[in-house]
Design a protein around this motif. Structure first.
Motif, PDB file in Angstrom:
ATOM      1  N   ALA A 117       0.815  -1.216   0.000  1.00 24.93           N
ATOM      2  CA  ALA A 117       0.000   0.000   0.000  1.00 24.93           C
ATOM      3  C   ALA A 117       0.848   1.265   0.000  1.00 24.93           C
ATOM      4  O   ALA A 117       0.315   2.370  -0.067  1.00 24.93           O
ATOM      5  N   LYS A 118       2.162   1.093   0.102  1.00 25.25           N
ATOM      6  CA  LYS A 118       3.083   2.229   0.210  1.00 25.25           C
ATOM      7  C   LYS A 118       2.645   3.146   1.354  1.00 25.25           C
ATOM      8  O   LYS A 118       2.452   4.363   1.188  1.00 25.25           O
ATOM      9  N   HIS A 119       2.485   2.561   2.481  1.00 20.64           N
ATOM     10  CA  HIS A 119       1.941   3.263   3.636  1.00 20.64           C
ATOM     11  C   HIS A 119       2.685   2.846   4.897  1.00 20.64           C
ATOM     12  O   HIS A 119       3.019   1.671   5.080  1.00 20.64           O
ATOM     13  N   LEU A 120       2.974   3.826   5.730  1.00 19.97           N
ATOM     14  CA  LEU A 120       3.497   3.495   7.055  1.00 19.97           C
ATOM     15  C   LEU A 120       2.774   4.326   8.098  1.00 19.97           C
ATOM     16  O   LEU A 120       2.175   5.365   7.792  1.00 19.97           O
ATOM     17  N   SER A 121       2.802   3.810   9.307  1.00 20.96           N
ATOM     18  CA  SER A 121       2.129   4.509  10.395  1.00 20.96           C
ATOM     19  C   SER A 121       2.967   4.417  11.657  1.00 20.96           C
ATOM     20  O   SER A 121       3.733   3.471  11.848  1.00 20.96           O
ATOM     21  N   LEU A 122       2.823   5.415  12.479  1.00 18.77           N
ATOM     22  CA  LEU A 122       3.487   5.476  13.780  1.00 18.77           C
ATOM     23  C   LEU A 122       2.413   5.410  14.855  1.00 18.77           C
ATOM     24  O   LEU A 122       1.487   6.230  14.844  1.00 18.77           O
ATOM     25  N   HIS A 123       2.535   4.432  15.743  1.00 22.89           N
ATOM     26  CA  HIS A 123       1.613   4.288  16.853  1.00 22.89           C
ATOM     27  C   HIS A 123       2.322   4.683  18.143  1.00 22.89           C
ATOM     28  O   HIS A 123       3.451   4.210  18.400  1.00 22.89           O
ATOM     29  N   ILE A 124       1.670   5.502  18.933  1.00 21.89           N
ATOM     30  CA  ILE A 124       2.205   5.898  20.228  1.00 21.89           C
ATOM     31  C   ILE A 124       1.192   5.462  21.282  1.00 21.89           C
ATOM     32  O   ILE A 124       0.043   5.921  21.284  1.00 21.89           O
ATOM     33  N   VAL A 125       1.635   4.535  22.128  1.00 20.06           N
ATOM     34  CA  VAL A 125       0.736   4.009  23.160  1.00 20.06           C
ATOM     35  C   VAL A 125       1.495   3.824  24.483  1.00 20.06           C
ATOM     36  O   VAL A 125       2.505   3.120  24.479  1.00 20.06           O
ATOM     37  N   PRO A 126       1.028   4.371  25.601  1.00 20.72           N
ATOM     38  CA  PRO A 126      -0.033   5.376  25.662  1.00 20.72           C
ATOM     39  C   PRO A 126       0.526   6.765  25.351  1.00 20.72           C
ATOM     40  O   PRO A 126       1.695   7.047  25.598  1.00 20.72           O
ATOM     41  N   SER A 127      -0.304   7.615  24.836  1.00 24.22           N
ATOM     42  CA  SER A 127       0.141   8.976  24.513  1.00 24.22           C
ATOM     43  C   SER A 127       0.290   9.795  25.793  1.00 24.22           C
ATOM     44  O   SER A 127      -0.487   9.644  26.752  1.00 24.22           O
ATOM     45  N   GLN A 128       1.287  10.655  25.783  1.00 21.95           N
ATOM     46  CA  GLN A 128       1.560  11.515  26.934  1.00 21.95           C
ATOM     47  C   GLN A 128       1.616  12.973  26.470  1.00 21.95           C
ATOM     48  O   GLN A 128       1.975  13.240  25.318  1.00 21.95           O
ATOM     49  N   PRO A 129       1.321  13.917  27.349  1.00 19.47           N
ATOM     50  CA  PRO A 129       1.367  15.332  26.941  1.00 19.47           C
ATOM     51  C   PRO A 129       2.722  15.749  26.368  1.00 19.47           C
ATOM     52  O   PRO A 129       2.788  16.570  25.467  1.00 19.47           O
ATOM     53  N   GLY A 130       3.795  15.149  26.849  1.00 16.52           N
ATOM     54  CA  GLY A 130       5.131  15.452  26.340  1.00 16.52           C
ATOM     55  C   GLY A 130       5.360  14.981  24.924  1.00 16.52           C
ATOM     56  O   GLY A 130       6.361  15.353  24.295  1.00 16.52           O
ATOM     57  N   ASP A 131       4.431  14.177  24.400  1.00 16.19           N
ATOM     58  CA  ASP A 131       4.523  13.732  23.005  1.00 16.19           C
ATOM     59  C   ASP A 131       4.013  14.798  22.041  1.00 16.19           C
ATOM     60  O   ASP A 131       4.154  14.643  20.817  1.00 16.19           O
ATOM     61  N   SER A 132       3.410  15.835  22.562  1.00 16.89           N
ATOM     62  CA  SER A 132       2.890  16.903  21.707  1.00 16.89           C
ATOM     63  C   SER A 132       4.041  17.553  20.946  1.00 16.89           C
ATOM     64  O   SER A 132       4.958  18.124  21.545  1.00 16.89           O
ATOM     65  N   ALA A 133       3.998  17.449  19.640  1.00 16.86           N
ATOM     66  CA  ALA A 133       5.087  17.924  18.781  1.00 16.86           C
ATOM     67  C   ALA A 133       4.648  17.759  17.330  1.00 16.86           C
ATOM     68  O   ALA A 133       3.553  17.254  17.058  1.00 16.86           O
ATOM     69  N   VAL A 134       5.501  18.161  16.418  1.00 16.87           N
ATOM     70  CA  VAL A 134       5.282  17.883  15.002  1.00 16.87           C
ATOM     71  C   VAL A 134       6.085  16.639  14.647  1.00 16.87           C
ATOM     72  O   VAL A 134       7.271  16.543  14.986  1.00 16.87           O
ATOM     73  N   TYR A 135       5.451  15.703  13.983  1.00 16.06           N
ATOM     74  CA  TYR A 135       6.089  14.453  13.593  1.00 16.06           C
ATOM     75  C   TYR A 135       6.268  14.422  12.078  1.00 16.06           C
ATOM     76  O   TYR A 135       5.315  14.611  11.319  1.00 16.06           O
ATOM     77  N   PHE A 136       7.515  14.161  11.664  1.00 17.41           N
ATOM     78  CA  PHE A 136       7.833  14.075  10.245  1.00 17.41           C
ATOM     79  C   PHE A 136       8.141  12.638   9.871  1.00 17.41           C
ATOM     80  O   PHE A 136       8.923  11.963  10.533  1.00 17.41           O
ATOM     81  N   CYS A 137       7.560  12.210   8.788  1.00 13.06           N
ATOM     82  CA  CYS A 137       7.878  10.935   8.184  1.00 13.06           C
ATOM     83  C   CYS A 137       8.942  11.199   7.113  1.00 13.06           C
ATOM     84  O   CYS A 137       8.905  12.241   6.450  1.00 13.06           O
ATOM     85  N   ALA A 138       9.904  10.289   6.959  1.00 16.07           N
ATOM     86  CA  ALA A 138      10.953  10.463   5.960  1.00 16.07           C
ATOM     87  C   ALA A 138      11.269   9.127   5.310  1.00 16.07           C
ATOM     88  O   ALA A 138      11.085   8.071   5.917  1.00 16.07           O
ATOM     89  N   ALA A 139      11.750   9.191   4.065  1.00 16.17           N
ATOM     90  CA  ALA A 139      12.048   7.967   3.322  1.00 16.17           C
ATOM     91  C   ALA A 139      13.289   8.166   2.469  1.00 16.17           C
ATOM     92  O   ALA A 139      13.548   9.260   1.980  1.00 16.17           O
ATOM     93  N   SER A 140      14.034   7.080   2.306  1.00 15.06           N
ATOM     94  CA  SER A 140      15.214   7.141   1.431  1.00 15.06           C
ATOM     95  C   SER A 140      15.376   5.796   0.727  1.00 15.06           C
ATOM     96  O   SER A 140      14.678   4.827   1.052  1.00 15.06           O
TER      97      SER A 140
END
Lengths: 114, 113
Positions: B70-93
């Motif tokens: 599917a040319k798809h990836l996902s990031l799961h964060i469990v459990p989420s914490q307030p300190g996880d609040s940020a911008v998340y970038f996906c990258a590929a090479s």
């Protein structure tokens, strides 16, 4: 934290003036990179270096030049700044495997061209 | 051309719940994928990566899933914490071109207490 220092951290310059941004590392990493970050585009590679005096172009290299005369320093020059070059610029370093490993980023330089 | 796409500019979740950040890519030659996290006024920091020979990589609360068909990836964060609040970038090479890493536009995650 990886030893990467960018200078200046903020700069405002006028259209048509030359600007040089500096990246300094203390990690002795082979690869160094310059990226720009713009809303809706993420980070885009401008130029990179794989050794002293060895550089190559990235995805958005037009209007930019770079130099690396020492392992620890990588300079990005805008020969004649334009408003489209207003952006946040990040330097990054990585080891001998290049970017197929984690890269360490500097804190960024916010450049405004007026 | 945007070869790596993060179609959700923002995501808000409650503390303790799961955060799922998605990323799609168009270039089938990409074989190495990374996630970076970025706080305001700081540079991106490496979070987790995955090679195309795997379909899952886990590191503590963070798991990356790769679906090559599917040319798809996902990031799961469990459990989420307030300190996880940020911008998340996906990258590929891609192998053989280690210095041309493509980034997505980022997803801003807000974790509410």
């Amino acid at each position: 934290d990886a030893g990467i220092t960018q200078s200046p951290r903020h700069k405002v310059t006028e259209t048509g003036t030359p600007v040089t941004l500096r990246c300094h590392q203390t990690e002795n990493h082979r690869y160094m990179y310059w990226y720009r970050q713009d809303p809706g585009h993420g980070l885009r590679l401008i130029h990179y270096s794989y050794g002293v005096k060895d550089t190559d172009k990235g995805e958005v290299s037009d209007g930019y030049s770079v130099s690396r005369s020492k392992t620890e320093d990588f300079l990005l020059t805008l020969e004649s700044a334009t408003s489209s070059q207003t952006s946040v610029y990040f330097c990054a370093i990585s080891g001998n495997r290049g970017l197929n490993t984690e890269a360490f980023f500097g804190q960024g330089t916010r450049l405004t061209v007026v | 051309d945007q070869q790596v796409k993060q179609n959700s500019p923002s995501l808000s979740v409650q503390e303790g719940r799961i955060s799922i950040l998605n990323c799609d890519y168009t270039n089938s030659m990409f074989d190495y994928f990374l996630w970076y996290k970025k706080y305001p006024a700081e540079g991106p920091t490496f979070l987790i990566s995955i090679s195309s020979i795997k379909d899952k990589n886990e590191d503590g609360r963070f798991t990356v899933f790769l679906n090559k068909s599917a040319k798809h990836l996902s990031l799961h964060i469990v459990p989420s914490q307030p300190g996880d609040s940020a911008v998340y970038f996906c990258a590929a090479s891609k192998s053989g071109d280690n210095n041309d890493m493509r980034f997505g536009a980022g997803t801003r995650l807000t974790v509410k207490p």
